[in-house]
Write an enzyme that holds these catalytic residues in place. Structure first.
Site, PDB file in Angstrom:
ATOM      1  N   ASP A  18      -7.959 -59.220 -16.971  1.00  0.00           N
ATOM      2  CA  ASP A  18      -9.097 -60.127 -17.199  1.00  0.00           C
ATOM      3  C   ASP A  18      -9.653 -60.099 -18.631  1.00  0.00           C
ATOM      4  O   ASP A  18     -10.879 -60.013 -18.820  1.00  0.00           O
ATOM      5  CB  ASP A  18     -10.221 -59.797 -16.204  1.00  0.00           C
ATOM      6  CG  ASP A  18      -9.810 -59.989 -14.745  1.00  0.00           C
ATOM      7  OD1 ASP A  18      -8.648 -60.366 -14.495  1.00  0.00           O
ATOM      8  OD2 ASP A  18     -10.644 -59.741 -13.854  1.00  0.00           O
ATOM      9  N   HIS A  58     -11.852 -68.481 -10.472  1.00  0.00           N
ATOM     10  CA  HIS A  58     -12.610 -68.858  -9.271  1.00  0.00           C
ATOM     11  C   HIS A  58     -12.842 -70.363  -9.158  1.00  0.00           C
ATOM     12  O   HIS A  58     -13.125 -71.020 -10.163  1.00  0.00           O
ATOM     13  CB  HIS A  58     -13.997 -68.209  -9.306  1.00  0.00           C
ATOM     14  CG  HIS A  58     -13.982 -66.717  -9.315  1.00  0.00           C
ATOM     15  ND1 HIS A  58     -13.309 -65.968  -8.376  1.00  0.00           N
ATOM     16  CD2 HIS A  58     -14.585 -65.816 -10.140  1.00  0.00           C
ATOM     17  CE1 HIS A  58     -13.493 -64.678  -8.634  1.00  0.00           C
ATOM     18  NE2 HIS A  58     -14.247 -64.556  -9.702  1.00  0.00           N
ATOM     19  N   HIS A  91     -18.903 -67.235 -13.120  1.00  0.00           N
ATOM     20  CA  HIS A  91     -18.016 -66.825 -14.216  1.00  0.00           C
ATOM     21  C   HIS A  91     -16.580 -67.236 -13.911  1.00  0.00           C
ATOM     22  O   HIS A  91     -16.207 -67.398 -12.749  1.00  0.00           O
ATOM     23  CB  HIS A  91     -18.091 -65.299 -14.420  1.00  0.00           C
ATOM     24  CG  HIS A  91     -17.553 -64.539 -13.243  1.00  0.00           C
ATOM     25  ND1 HIS A  91     -18.291 -64.299 -12.112  1.00  0.00           N
ATOM     26  CD2 HIS A  91     -16.332 -63.988 -13.016  1.00  0.00           C
ATOM     27  CE1 HIS A  91     -17.556 -63.641 -11.241  1.00  0.00           C
ATOM     28  NE2 HIS A  91     -16.359 -63.434 -11.755  1.00  0.00           N
ATOM     29  N   LYS A 116      -6.333 -64.616  -9.849  1.00  0.00           N
ATOM     30  CA  LYS A 116      -6.921 -63.991  -8.657  1.00  0.00           C
ATOM     31  C   LYS A 116      -8.333 -64.492  -8.449  1.00  0.00           C
ATOM     32  O   LYS A 116      -8.938 -65.061  -9.356  1.00  0.00           O
ATOM     33  CB  LYS A 116      -6.884 -62.466  -8.781  1.00  0.00           C
ATOM     34  CG  LYS A 116      -7.699 -61.926  -9.941  1.00  0.00           C
ATOM     35  CD  LYS A 116      -7.427 -60.446 -10.150  1.00  0.00           C
ATOM     36  CE  LYS A 116      -8.268 -59.869 -11.280  1.00  0.00           C
ATOM     37  NZ  LYS A 116      -9.716 -59.911 -11.052  1.00  0.00           N
ATOM     38  N   CYS A 161     -12.541 -54.396 -11.882  1.00  0.00           N
ATOM     39  CA  CYS A 161     -11.174 -54.893 -11.683  1.00  0.00           C
ATOM     40  C   CYS A 161     -10.108 -53.882 -12.108  1.00  0.00           C
ATOM     41  O   CYS A 161      -9.065 -53.777 -11.471  1.00  0.00           O
ATOM     42  CB  CYS A 161     -11.006 -56.231 -12.383  1.00  0.00           C
ATOM     43  SG  CYS A 161     -12.030 -57.505 -11.600  1.00  0.00           S
TER      44      CYS A 161
HETATM   45 ZN   LIG Z   1     -14.772 -62.776 -10.666  1.00  0.00          ZN
END
Ligand SMILES: [Zn+2]
Length: 213
Positions: A18, A58, A91, A116, A161
């Protein structure tokens, strides 16, 4: 703990977690000094033949967003069917600039970008399983099929994460190293200390990018 990580070889993989704008200063869910990992990760990745990037991705109105829970505040936890879920600012919404990789990230030889958190109803901290700890992302199969046995993790955030990814990888039987100076944490309610304790318990080694040569 500085553990022996030995020389990087063809069975090793670096997973960069990320490294996205929203997790860097100025982003929607900024990890303090998160942008500092980018140049470290670039140099580190150059030593690996195998690199995977993960990307939090997302849909709008995702369950993990505080804005999806009227009356709830950011960083508060709510009960999800799969356990407690921390609520975050909106986010890494699919296709937005915040969801893009940091512009200084330079890892052209990365073979796979794993997205993801795409199921609106389940968050996914780990690169391997969604937060129900049951729904796989497919990354374990990818690594096994490629014969990759040692996993090095770097990126954002150390205490979410990166932590969940390390824990799942260890449980799946991989040798796991967290390159600690190539990570930054958010630290919600002591989550960085909890991460260190959990990783030590599971036998995940913390290493430094400088010594992982
Ligand atoms: Zn997230």
């Amino acid at each position: 703990m500085m553990s022996e990580a030995a020389a990087i070889d063809g069975n090793d993989v670096l997973i960069v977690v990320d490294a996205q704008n929203d997790f860097c200063p100025g982003g929607a869910l900024a990890v303090p000094r998160g942008d500092e990992v980018v140049s470290i990760v670039n140099r580190l990745a150059a030593r690996f033949r195998n690199v995977v990037l993960t990307q939090d991705w997302h849909p709008r109105g995702h369950f993990s967003f505080a804005s999806s829970h009227p009356g709830k505040k950011k960083y508060e936890a709510v009960a999800a069917p799969y356990g407690p879920q921390v609520l975050w600012p909106d986010h890494c919404v699919q296709g937005t600039p915040g969801a893009a990789f940091h512009r200084a990230l330079q890892i052209p030889h990365a073979a796979l970008v794993l997205r993801k958190g795409m199921d609106r109803a389940i968050d996914s901290y780990s690169a391997f399983y969604e937060n129900d700890r049951k729904t796989p992302t497919g990354l374990i199969g990818y690594l096994r099929e490629r014969g990759l046995t040692r996993i090095f993790l770097a990126g954002l955030a150390l205490d979410f994460c990166v932590r969940y990814s390390a824990e799942d990888a260890r449980r799946e039987g991989f040798a796991v190293f967290v390159v600690e100076d190539a990570c930054r944490g958010i630290d919600v309610d002591g989550s960085v200390a909890a991460t260190r304790a959990s990783l030590a318990r599971l036998g995940v080694a913390l290493v430094s990018a400088l010594t992982t040569v």
